[in-house]
Design an enzyme around this catalytic site. Structure first.
Site, mmCIF file in Angstrom:
data_model
loop_
_atom_site.group_PDB
_atom_site.id
_atom_site.type_symbol
_atom_site.label_atom_id
_atom_site.label_comp_id
_atom_site.label_asym_id
_atom_site.label_seq_id
_atom_site.Cartn_x
_atom_site.Cartn_y
_atom_site.Cartn_z
ATOM 1 N N LYS A 284 0.837 -1.346 0.043
ATOM 2 C CA LYS A 284 -0.092 -0.042 0.136
ATOM 3 C C LYS A 284 0.906 1.145 0.063
ATOM 4 C CE LYS A 284 -4.177 -1.918 1.380
ATOM 5 N NZ LYS A 284 -5.414 -2.176 2.351
ATOM 6 N N ARG B 166 -3.629 -10.155 4.818
ATOM 7 C CA ARG B 166 -3.957 -10.268 3.199
ATOM 8 C C ARG B 166 -2.800 -9.672 2.412
ATOM 9 N NH1 ARG B 166 -6.234 -6.966 -0.721
ATOM 10 N NH2 ARG B 166 -7.924 -8.099 -2.074
#
Length: 347
Positions: free
Chosen positions: A288, A323
């Site tokens: 991210k 995840r």
């Protein structure tokens, strides 16, 4: 977004040895002997567990939930950290758009992740990166269903999760063999989603501020940690009222979904608060933007080291699932983390 100013919140303070008086944190390999009592507009106070639970029934209930083991989720044991492998079958996802767009390539990658140790394969047919445009349901179905069906035919050993905001897509995916409904809107995007979720073997409720088109436009909170806790608590209660027990629910604070760098760091530093909801905790930090900001790495595909560091920080806060895009690398890192934690757990 704010809750009652006088409400008390209980955040277990993680420790890594099972000393006398220690509680196991949500069945994980992490423990706690102290509670950080949080309140809006007030300084935190750290107390021994017994002293904290004696203050109020609200704290006692949260501590009790944080100290309870979690049952298997979608057939996956949460006694050790589980890895959810990301399988985006989209042309425009932020780090792997187009890489697994073809059905054969997607099936091959899903099988490879499962064989590498992913406990769950999370399939998404609509990009939810900041600024992404909605995808018609028919197109989303065309992307995900052949992959789910192909993985099932190939004997994929890992359960399949469907990453969607749309009830019709979730329903079709579950009918095709998916077992977890992973909704970034926590069942708020589509009014029919609650009914679909009722029939799902497992459900993940994630926090996002706004939708993908707007979520990164100057996100603001009164208190990011407590605001998101309150919001997820409300969504868990809504699911419970519909007949979905907490044992079937995971919660995800939604790192990067309507959060600044400081918001993301605040959530990671005190992630253990969310165990008070009595659900499994899923953490998605892989590749991210905040990792690129901290590391200076502009290429999302080259952020595996930072992603692993953030994921292990989540495990230190008792996260049950992480995840990730980089499954083999994360499996290796988690194996070492597990070995280091075994002695503290007395195993």
């Amino acid at each position: 977004m704010s809750g009652a100013s006088d409400r008390l919140y209980a955040r277990p303070v993680p420790c890594f040895e099972a000393r006398p008086g220690a509680w196991r944190l949500a069945g994980s390999r992490v423990f706690f002997r102290e509670i950080e009592v949080l309140r809006r507009n007030a300084s935190p106070e750290i107390l021994p567990v017994d002293a904290a639970v004696a203050i109020s029934p609200v704290l006692a209930e949260a501590v009790g939930r944080a100290g309870a083991s979690r049952p298997d989720l979608a057939g996956v044991s949460l006694a050790k950290p589980a890895i959810m492998g990301v399988l985006n079958v989209t042309p425009d996802s932020f780090s792997d758009g187009g890489v697994h767009e073809g059905v054969a390539a997607a099936i091959g990658h899903g099988m490879a992740m499962a064989e590498a140790g992913a406990g769950i394969i999370d399939i998404g047919g609509e990009s939810t990166r900041p600024g992404a445009q909605p995808v018609p349901e028919a197109q989303e179905l065309d992307r995900v269903l052949p992959v789910i069906e192909g993985l099932r035919r190939a004997g994929c050993p890992a359960p399949i999760s469907i990453d969607t905001r749309n009830a019709a897509v979730a329903h079709a995916a579950l009918s095709a063999g998916a077992t977890l409904f992973n909704d970034i809107s926590a069942l708020t995007h589509d009014p029919a989603s609650l009914e679909v979720a009722r029939a799902a073997p497992a459900l993940c409720l994630m926090h996002a501020l706004g939708d993908p088109q707007t979520m990164q436009r100057d996100p603001r909170y009164d208190d990011v940690l407590l605001d998101i806790y309150d919001w997820l608590e409300a969504r868990v209660l809504a699911a419970e009222a519909a007949g979905i027990p907490r044992a079937r629910i995971a919660v995800d604070p939604g790192i990067g979904f309507g959060k600044t760098l400081e918001h993301n760091l605040a959530l990671l530093r005190r992630l253990s608060l969310f165990h008070g909801l009595g659900c499994a905790v899923l953490l998605g930090v892989s590749r991210k933007r905040f990792i690129g900001t901290l590391s200076g790495e502009g290429d999302a595909a080259r952020r595996a080291p930072g992603s692993i560091a953030a994921g292990l920080a989540g495990l230190d806060q008792g996260a049950h699932l992480i995840r990730v895009h980089d499954v083999p690398e994360t499996v290796q890192a988690v194996a070492v983390w597990n070995a280091l934690r075994e002695e503290g757990a007395g195993e």
